[in-house]
Design a protein around this motif. Sequence first.
Motif, PDB file in Angstrom:
ATOM      1  N   ASP A   3       8.748   9.581  11.604  1.00 47.89           N
ATOM      2  CA  ASP A   3       9.780  10.036  10.722  1.00 47.89           C
ATOM      3  C   ASP A   3      11.097   9.795   9.697  1.00 47.89           C
ATOM      4  N   SER A   4      11.004   8.777   9.977  1.00 42.55           N
ATOM      5  CA  SER A   4      12.964   8.258   9.856  1.00 42.55           C
ATOM      6  C   SER A   4      13.121   8.577   8.011  1.00 42.55           C
ATOM      7  N   PRO A   5      14.370   9.151   7.534  1.00 39.52           N
ATOM      8  CA  PRO A   5      15.001   8.892   6.293  1.00 39.52           C
ATOM      9  C   PRO A   5      14.059   7.499   5.226  1.00 39.52           C
ATOM     10  N   THR A   6      14.418   6.656   6.119  1.00 44.75           N
ATOM     11  CA  THR A   6      14.218   5.449   6.001  1.00 44.75           C
ATOM     12  C   THR A   6      12.462   4.726   5.450  1.00 44.75           C
ATOM     13  N   ARG A   7      11.856   5.501   6.041  1.00 42.98           N
ATOM     14  CA  ARG A   7      10.386   5.396   6.409  1.00 42.98           C
ATOM     15  C   ARG A   7      10.086   6.669   4.870  1.00 42.98           C
ATOM     16  N   SER A  12       0.958  -0.850  -0.374  1.00 41.68           N
ATOM     17  CA  SER A  12       0.219  -0.131  -0.197  1.00 41.68           C
ATOM     18  C   SER A  12       0.904   1.229   0.248  1.00 41.68           C
ATOM     19  N   PRO A  13       0.527   2.459  -0.867  1.00 44.65           N
ATOM     20  CA  PRO A  13       1.349   3.741  -0.598  1.00 44.65           C
ATOM     21  C   PRO A  13       0.952   3.995   0.241  1.00 44.65           C
ATOM     22  N   ASN A  14       0.079   3.310   1.581  1.00 46.25           N
ATOM     23  CA  ASN A  14      -0.089   4.496   2.906  1.00 46.25           C
ATOM     24  C   ASN A  14       0.731   4.131   3.628  1.00 46.25           C
ATOM     25  N   SER A  15       0.836   2.750   3.566  1.00 50.61           N
ATOM     26  CA  SER A  15       1.194   2.496   4.261  1.00 50.61           C
ATOM     27  C   SER A  15       3.458   1.818   4.785  1.00 50.61           C
ATOM     28  N   GLY A  16       4.085   2.007   4.694  1.00 52.15           N
ATOM     29  CA  GLY A  16       5.305   1.853   4.011  1.00 52.15           C
ATOM     30  C   GLY A  16       6.188   2.050   5.615  1.00 52.15           C
ATOM     31  N   ARG A  17       5.933   1.661   6.948  1.00 49.59           N
ATOM     32  CA  ARG A  17       6.314   1.497   8.087  1.00 49.59           C
ATOM     33  C   ARG A  17       6.926   0.101   8.091  1.00 49.59           C
ATOM     34  N   GLY A  18       8.572   0.202   8.488  1.00 53.39           N
ATOM     35  CA  GLY A  18       8.633  -0.983   8.605  1.00 53.39           C
ATOM     36  C   GLY A  18       8.629  -0.849  10.470  1.00 53.39           C
ATOM     37  N   PRO A  19       9.657  -2.685  10.534  1.00 56.49           N
ATOM     38  CA  PRO A  19       9.347  -2.679  12.794  1.00 56.49           C
ATOM     39  C   PRO A  19      10.519  -2.150  13.021  1.00 56.49           C
ATOM     40  N   ASP A  20      10.788  -1.180  12.183  1.00 62.04           N
ATOM     41  CA  ASP A  20      11.893  -0.680  13.859  1.00 62.04           C
ATOM     42  C   ASP A  20      12.161   1.006  12.883  1.00 62.04           C
ATOM     43  N   ASP A  21      11.659   1.473  11.569  1.00 63.05           N
ATOM     44  CA  ASP A  21      10.890   2.725  11.776  1.00 63.05           C
ATOM     45  C   ASP A  21      10.766   3.777  13.251  1.00 63.05           C
ATOM     46  N   GLU A  22      12.051   5.001  13.301  1.00 64.52           N
ATOM     47  CA  GLU A  22      10.817   6.316  13.667  1.00 64.52           C
ATOM     48  C   GLU A  22       9.900   6.715  12.623  1.00 64.52           C
TER      49      GLU A  22
END
Length: 842
Positions: A20-24, A8-18
């Motif tokens: 608003d992290s750059p990775t997320r 989903s383009p609106n979900s993109g959060r990984g398990p260890d993300d802050e």
Amino acid sequence: MNQPQVVSPNSGRGPDDEPDSPTRRLRHAFLHHLFYTQGKFPALATKTDYYLALAHTVRDRLLQRWISTANEYTKNGSRTVAYLSAEFLMGPHLGNNLINLGLFDDARKSMSELGLNLDDLLYEEEEPGLGNGGLGRLAACFIDSLATLEIPAVGYGIRYEFGIFHQTLVDGWQVEKTDKWLRYGNPWELARPEWSVTVKLGGHTERMQDNSGQLHVRWVPNRTVLGVPYDTPILGYRNNTANTLRLWKAEAPEAFDFAVFNRGDYQGAVNQKVVSENLSKVLYPNDEHVEGKELRLAQQYFFVSCSLQDMLRIMKTQHVPLHEFHEKFAVQLNDTHPAIGVAELMRLLTDEHQMHWNQAWDITRKTFGYTNHTLLPEALERWPLELFKRVLPRHLEIIYEINARFLDEVRQRYFGDEARVTRMSLIEETGERYVRMAHLACVGSHAINGVAELHSELLKQDVLKDFHEMWPAKFGNKTNGVTPRRWIALANPRLTRLISGAIGEGWIKRLEELRQLEPFALDPNFRAGWREIKRANKRDLSDVIRKRCGVAVDPSSMFDVQVKRIHEYKRQHLSALHIIGLYHRLKTNPNLEMTPRTFIFGGKAAPGYWMAKLIIRLITSIGEVVNRDPAVRDKLRVVFLPNFSVTNGQRIYPAADLSEQISTAGKEASGTGNMKFAMNGALTIGTMDGANIEIREQVGAENFFLFGLTAHEVATVRGNGYRPQDYLDGNAELREVISLIRHGYFSRGDGELFRPLVDSLVNHDPYCLFADYQSYADAHERVGTAYRDSEDWTRMSILNSARSGLFSSDRTIAEYCRDIWNVQPVQVPILSHEDVRVELMV
């Protein structure tokens, strides 16, 4: 390759993300572009879709800097470098932009969390092959450094639809295939049709007087072409500057002729489109025939005219008066390809803007600088007069006028020396008449430079001697450099981590800081880490060679590498003769102690250069024999890796143990591959030629394997009536080598296949291979002995890297800025969306 875990383009959060992290943020933007730019979901997406989605994600982060940069330059009316080059061999953009943004590790992590491998996506990018070799790669390094040093600049060139050919090998012969780099589009560029310009070609000129009696000339062309700009942002390293690479595409003013179509001539209806687009269709058309020469001249004029007209548009936008052109722009001619710019700027100023000749000429000479890249007389461009007149009638008239006024100066300065007048004329009068483009560039520029100390001195003493005697203050040297961002940080991440762990990351922008590595050359633990990195890089290259060439090579053998354009003066065939010599030694003495070596070649021969193609065939033939001979294959391997490119260079330079830089002294202007090898820890075997001299000075003579005649000695030998047969008679091994080739040992008994090459060497040897053979073989003996001492070889390898700081293109560009262009850095603050909103309201 696994499919992404998140769809989903609106979900993109990984398990260890802050939150608003750059990775997320990268992951979210990537999925957005996969859905809304590529129009794909994971079950249907290809690797190319994933690459394009990531490229658009990265481009979004460039655009804010790009817009901010353009805004700052426009607001300040900044003095700007305009770098005119017929070639820009940029290499893939994605990895370089991630390095410069400081997002490489974040991108790797975000892709990994989606089940994707960043390396797979990086290698999915089609490389824009918009150059033949060193000239285009240098231009790419320069615009990278201009942005890194925060210098206002625009790179101007041609958007070739088909770049340099894709090289394959069939039965050992080079076969050229079309380079379709645009087949999936180019995510990095933006078309700017609103800034298109019209370019005239052919026709005739007409003269008329206005009411005041002033004479005017009007060029009446027989056809016109539209130049449409395509812009690519070029990002500086870890700053907010994003300069522009503006490449021109040729289009017809009217792509479809309805009147012709309605008469039933369906092919004729699109003929104008086809003819016009030929100008930017292919990199450097083969110019063996008149049609090819005419197209090449028109191609060069096309991009130069587009670029100068674009500069005039920018001046108008920024409200800069016309007479300040030379204060607004510093225009650099990268070799003679854009030298027609001298005549074109005069035409624009005098014909289009009614400026008086003397004022226009003063502005023109203060605007241009000229970089010469060759010592080969045949490489100094000249155009037959009739062809030139047919393509550019008005420019020939302007060149005649420039020449008449210039030769008056020469006659006054050197009274009675008509021989000098003839030598310096812009028109070659002996035999068929030609326009000499290097002479035009010299006369029309305020600064002339070579690209290595020896090269610049030889220009003064020989190639451009008369011009140096007349204007010594014009001449200078700017030794070439390469960007450490691509050629170490991106190409060699293992080494980058080791160096940064030892001395910090400042060296990536200030390469001279590599000197801090010198004490580590004596550290056993550091040396062990250095060796392991080289072994790992060699294992990676071995895998590539096995997959692409079907040859298994031993990563523990010495990787002896020669990758560059194939040309007789670069002497790939000297290395081939030496390999045959080694093979002969091993066959006659199977117990001979010899350092195991893998000889790796790469490079393209110009399509019309038969002798260069024959050299490739000789190398591949030697490989066929050596690699299947069980008596020697544990000690010798020979590989020709096809389609050498920036992408392949990023794999090869980090894996090399020995760098072959063996051109005939006095023939190579500079070389930049020699710098890339040294930065990555390869030792050099080389002549006193080009930038080899400065590399040897920097790394230390004891860490460089020198051989061969000097440039002065080459001139002396040739001046005394060089007889290659004398060297052949006096060298038993060389005689055996030539005999094996002559008798078809490497051509399945066909003694005729390599006869043209052998006859050229025995009867002429224009590049002194025979004279240098024994010195070269002796130097290789020293190499073999040194390589067997792995600890000391590693020490020398570290010192080669540590002492390569001079060869950063950042240093070169800083010297151009100080000595030729007179430009200053401009810091760019990033505009926020709120800033843009406020400016729009204003």
